[in-house]
Design a protein around this motif. Structure first.
Motif, PDB file in Angstrom:
ATOM      1  N   CYS A  32       0.841  -1.197   0.000  1.00  0.00           N
ATOM      2  CA  CYS A  32       0.000   0.000   0.000  1.00  0.00           C
ATOM      3  C   CYS A  32       0.875   1.245   0.000  1.00  0.00           C
ATOM      4  N   TYR A  92     -13.239   3.469  -0.741  1.00  0.00           N
ATOM      5  CA  TYR A  92     -13.333   3.981  -2.110  1.00  0.00           C
ATOM      6  C   TYR A  92     -14.450   3.231  -2.813  1.00  0.00           C
ATOM      7  N   ARG A 140      -4.162   8.384  -4.559  1.00  0.00           N
ATOM      8  CA  ARG A 140      -4.602   7.074  -5.043  1.00  0.00           C
ATOM      9  C   ARG A 140      -4.227   6.882  -6.510  1.00  0.00           C
ATOM     10  N   ARG A 195     -10.292  14.592   0.812  1.00  0.00           N
ATOM     11  CA  ARG A 195     -10.689  13.492  -0.074  1.00  0.00           C
ATOM     12  C   ARG A 195     -10.146  13.715  -1.490  1.00  0.00           C
ATOM     13  N   PHE A 210     -13.853   8.657  -2.467  1.00  0.00           N
ATOM     14  CA  PHE A 210     -13.739   8.206  -1.086  1.00  0.00           C
ATOM     15  C   PHE A 210     -15.017   8.552  -0.347  1.00  0.00           C
ATOM     16  N   LEU A 235      -2.899   3.505   2.239  1.00  0.00           N
ATOM     17  CA  LEU A 235      -3.850   3.780   1.181  1.00  0.00           C
ATOM     18  C   LEU A 235      -3.780   2.656   0.161  1.00  0.00           C
ATOM     19  N   SER A 236      -4.919   2.045  -0.101  1.00  0.00           N
ATOM     20  CA  SER A 236      -5.028   1.015  -1.140  1.00  0.00           C
ATOM     21  C   SER A 236      -6.035   1.508  -2.172  1.00  0.00           C
ATOM     22  N   TYR A 255      -0.636   6.012  -6.608  1.00  0.00           N
ATOM     23  CA  TYR A 255      -0.490   4.632  -6.107  1.00  0.00           C
ATOM     24  C   TYR A 255      -0.962   3.620  -7.165  1.00  0.00           C
ATOM     25  N   TYR A 278     -10.977  14.413   7.529  1.00  0.00           N
ATOM     26  CA  TYR A 278     -10.904  13.401   6.475  1.00  0.00           C
ATOM     27  C   TYR A 278     -12.207  13.285   5.681  1.00  0.00           C
ATOM     28  N   LEU A 318      -6.507  12.793  -1.370  1.00  0.00           N
ATOM     29  CA  LEU A 318      -6.349  11.335  -1.322  1.00  0.00           C
ATOM     30  C   LEU A 318      -6.665  10.690  -2.675  1.00  0.00           C
ATOM     31  N   SER A 337      -9.427   1.512   0.087  1.00  0.00           N
ATOM     32  CA  SER A 337      -9.655   2.155   1.378  1.00  0.00           C
ATOM     33  C   SER A 337      -8.454   2.974   1.833  1.00  0.00           C
ATOM     34  N   PHE A 338      -8.707   3.752   2.870  1.00  0.00           N
ATOM     35  CA  PHE A 338      -7.655   4.463   3.592  1.00  0.00           C
ATOM     36  C   PHE A 338      -7.812   4.089   5.052  1.00  0.00           C
TER      37      PHE A 338
END
Length: 176
Positions: free
Chosen positions: A10, A138, A166, A159, A143, A107-108, A169, A153, A162, A111-112
């Motif tokens: 992650c 997610y 993402r 969001r 998110f 973070l995947s 990532y 958050y 993130l 999800s976070f």
């Protein structure tokens, strides 16, 4: 019977609350020594969701998030939180009051998950007094917050950030 498999790596994200902006470069250097290069950092944002930290931190903190280049095994989240707790002490007053609060998360694509030392009904014990909390999921291309998601958050600003993390990532994990 299901077979256990290795976890997918992650992205490591660390949320920073700080009233010591003048020490930001020092903090980033310490974090990079511990967790590798920082891939992306957000600008500082006002943290006006609660006054919970104001007394200890000597004023209203600023919030920013850091995305690290090196992917991590999500099962290391508790160890990362233990290390960030130790690092917070480097920036604390002699009386032990923090000027920097570090909130690591993984973070995947789905999800976070944040690490915390506070036990609540929805948190899962990891080890050594550290819990994991699914903070955001997610779904439907964004998110989504949950009933316990912290107000910052839940914000569009976090969001959105993130989502950008993402995307980075996602590209990295596709290269693997």
């Amino acid at each position: 019977m299901a077979t256990a498999r290795s976890y997918s790596k992650c992205a490591l994200v660390i949320g920073v609350l700080s009233t010591a902006e003048e020490r930001r470069a020092e903090l980033l250097s310490v974090l990079e020594k511990n967790f590798g290069p920082i891939e992306m950092q957000s600008p500082s944002m006002d943290f006006s969701f609660t006054d919970y930290y104001d007394g200890e931190m000597g004023g209203r903190p600023k919030r920013y998030l850091l995305l690290f280049s090196r992917l991590v095994d999500p099962s290391d989240l508790a160890n990362i939180k233990i290390r960030t707790n130790e690092l917070e002490k480097l920036f604390a007053t002699e009386e032990g009051k923090r000027h920097i609060n570090l909130d690591p998360g993984v973070l995947s694509l789905s999800s976070f998950i944040l690490a915390t030392c506070k036990d609540r009904s929805h948190r899962i014990p990891l080890h050594d007094g550290i819990y994991g909390e699914t903070t955001l999921i997610y779904k439907d291309h964004d998110f989504q917050s949950l009933p316990w998601t912290y107000a910052d958050y839940r914000s569009d600003e976090i969001r959105s950030l993130l989502r950008a993390f993402r995307d980075i990532y996602k590209k990295k994990s596709a290269e693997k």
